[in-house]
Design an enzyme around this catalytic site. Sequence first.
Site, PDB file in Angstrom:
ATOM      1  N   ASP A  18      45.594  34.280  37.922  1.00 16.26           N
ATOM      2  CA  ASP A  18      45.853  33.607  39.100  1.00 16.26           C
ATOM      3  C   ASP A  18      47.379  33.764  39.335  1.00 16.26           C
ATOM      4  O   ASP A  18      48.133  33.808  38.487  1.00 16.26           O
ATOM      5  CB  ASP A  18      45.301  32.301  38.868  1.00 16.26           C
ATOM      6  CG  ASP A  18      45.741  31.484  40.294  1.00 16.26           C
ATOM      7  OD1 ASP A  18      45.415  31.826  41.347  1.00 16.26           O
ATOM      8  OD2 ASP A  18      46.196  30.241  39.872  1.00 16.26           O
ATOM      9  N   ASP A  20      49.593  31.405  41.878  1.00 18.90           N
ATOM     10  CA  ASP A  20      50.328  29.840  42.278  1.00 18.90           C
ATOM     11  C   ASP A  20      49.746  28.839  41.159  1.00 18.90           C
ATOM     12  O   ASP A  20      48.504  28.761  40.985  1.00 18.90           O
ATOM     13  CB  ASP A  20      49.693  29.532  43.696  1.00 18.90           C
ATOM     14  CG  ASP A  20      50.409  30.206  44.740  1.00 18.90           C
ATOM     15  OD1 ASP A  20      51.723  30.386  44.828  1.00 18.90           O
ATOM     16  OD2 ASP A  20      49.641  30.694  45.707  1.00 18.90           O
ATOM     17  N   THR A 113      44.201  36.304  43.118  1.00 21.56           N
ATOM     18  CA  THR A 113      45.040  35.397  43.912  1.00 21.56           C
ATOM     19  C   THR A 113      44.417  34.956  45.394  1.00 21.56           C
ATOM     20  O   THR A 113      43.745  36.056  45.799  1.00 21.56           O
ATOM     21  CB  THR A 113      46.423  35.553  44.141  1.00 21.56           C
ATOM     22  OG1 THR A 113      47.151  34.678  44.794  1.00 21.56           O
ATOM     23  CG2 THR A 113      46.746  36.904  44.956  1.00 21.56           C
ATOM     24  N   SER A 114      44.101  33.853  45.862  1.00 21.87           N
ATOM     25  CA  SER A 114      43.935  33.338  46.939  1.00 21.87           C
ATOM     26  C   SER A 114      45.008  33.720  48.302  1.00 21.87           C
ATOM     27  O   SER A 114      44.564  33.600  49.272  1.00 21.87           O
ATOM     28  CB  SER A 114      43.478  31.884  47.004  1.00 21.87           C
ATOM     29  OG  SER A 114      42.368  31.718  46.295  1.00 21.87           O
ATOM     30  N   LYS A 145      37.858  31.534  46.123  1.00 27.47           N
ATOM     31  CA  LYS A 145      37.455  30.488  44.973  1.00 27.47           C
ATOM     32  C   LYS A 145      37.028  29.271  45.498  1.00 27.47           C
ATOM     33  O   LYS A 145      37.593  28.849  46.700  1.00 27.47           O
ATOM     34  CB  LYS A 145      38.582  30.548  44.146  1.00 27.47           C
ATOM     35  CG  LYS A 145      39.262  31.761  43.691  1.00 27.47           C
ATOM     36  CD  LYS A 145      40.690  31.455  42.799  1.00 27.47           C
ATOM     37  CE  LYS A 145      41.259  32.831  42.489  1.00 27.47           C
ATOM     38  NZ  LYS A 145      42.518  32.609  41.858  1.00 27.47           N
ATOM     39  N   ASP A 170      44.778  27.501  36.957  1.00 32.08           N
ATOM     40  CA  ASP A 170      45.443  26.179  36.988  1.00 32.08           C
ATOM     41  C   ASP A 170      44.433  25.414  37.793  1.00 32.08           C
ATOM     42  O   ASP A 170      44.737  23.935  37.516  1.00 32.08           O
ATOM     43  CB  ASP A 170      46.798  26.207  37.710  1.00 32.08           C
ATOM     44  CG  ASP A 170      47.033  26.381  39.000  1.00 32.08           C
ATOM     45  OD1 ASP A 170      47.272  25.427  39.667  1.00 32.08           O
ATOM     46  OD2 ASP A 170      46.313  27.542  39.479  1.00 32.08           O
TER      47      ASP A 170
END
Length: 222
Positions: A18, A20, A113-114, A145, A170
């Site tokens: 991931d 962020d 990643t989103s 996600k 996270d």
Amino acid sequence: MTVTTVPTVLTARALLLDMDGTLVNSDAAVERIWRRWAERHGLDAAEVMKVVHGRQGYASMALLLPDRPMEHNLADNARMLAEETADTDGVVAIPGAPEFLASLRGLPHALVTSADVALSTARMAAAGLELPQVRITAESVGASKPDPEGFLKGAAELGVDPEDCIVFEDSAAGIQAGRAAGMRVVGVGARADFHEPDVVVRDLTRIRVEAAPDGRIRLYVR
């Protein structure tokens, strides 16, 4: 925060990372933009912040404004992505992230990643981090996600079975996605601690990477 206190060794054939909260600390920028959004919509900012980490913006909006048409969420999400891409003030690397990424050169790994391409490129650059060659971004998937699609696509891109991957995450949504993909999860930071990853570390200084002779990746967690 309940970090892993006993040294642990994990092995995998690929790592899925991931961005962020895991590689990049962008919390200041995320909070600025989502607090403005919450104010515009008359929502409690503290409650909004409990939802938004790890998800694509439109998915967070769908949870927070369940009666709003999805096309409004998608349009709003596009505007917010542009705001986020332009606002990199305070975006920095998670401690240990530069060294961690450097240790993965030549080993199978991917960013999952989103964020979209523009935002992920801007934030990684602002944090002074090298972008992995394989990247699964918002444009790559049809579901945000906690859906496992992004992690499954990352594994497929690397040619590795899901059970041979380890996810670094996270957020609640990200940890749920990794588990739904059938992968083990290393939680990074205090947010991860609430969502029961397989192990949790304060930051990436607690991870050492070694290439094993059989081609696997060995992770030393302390």
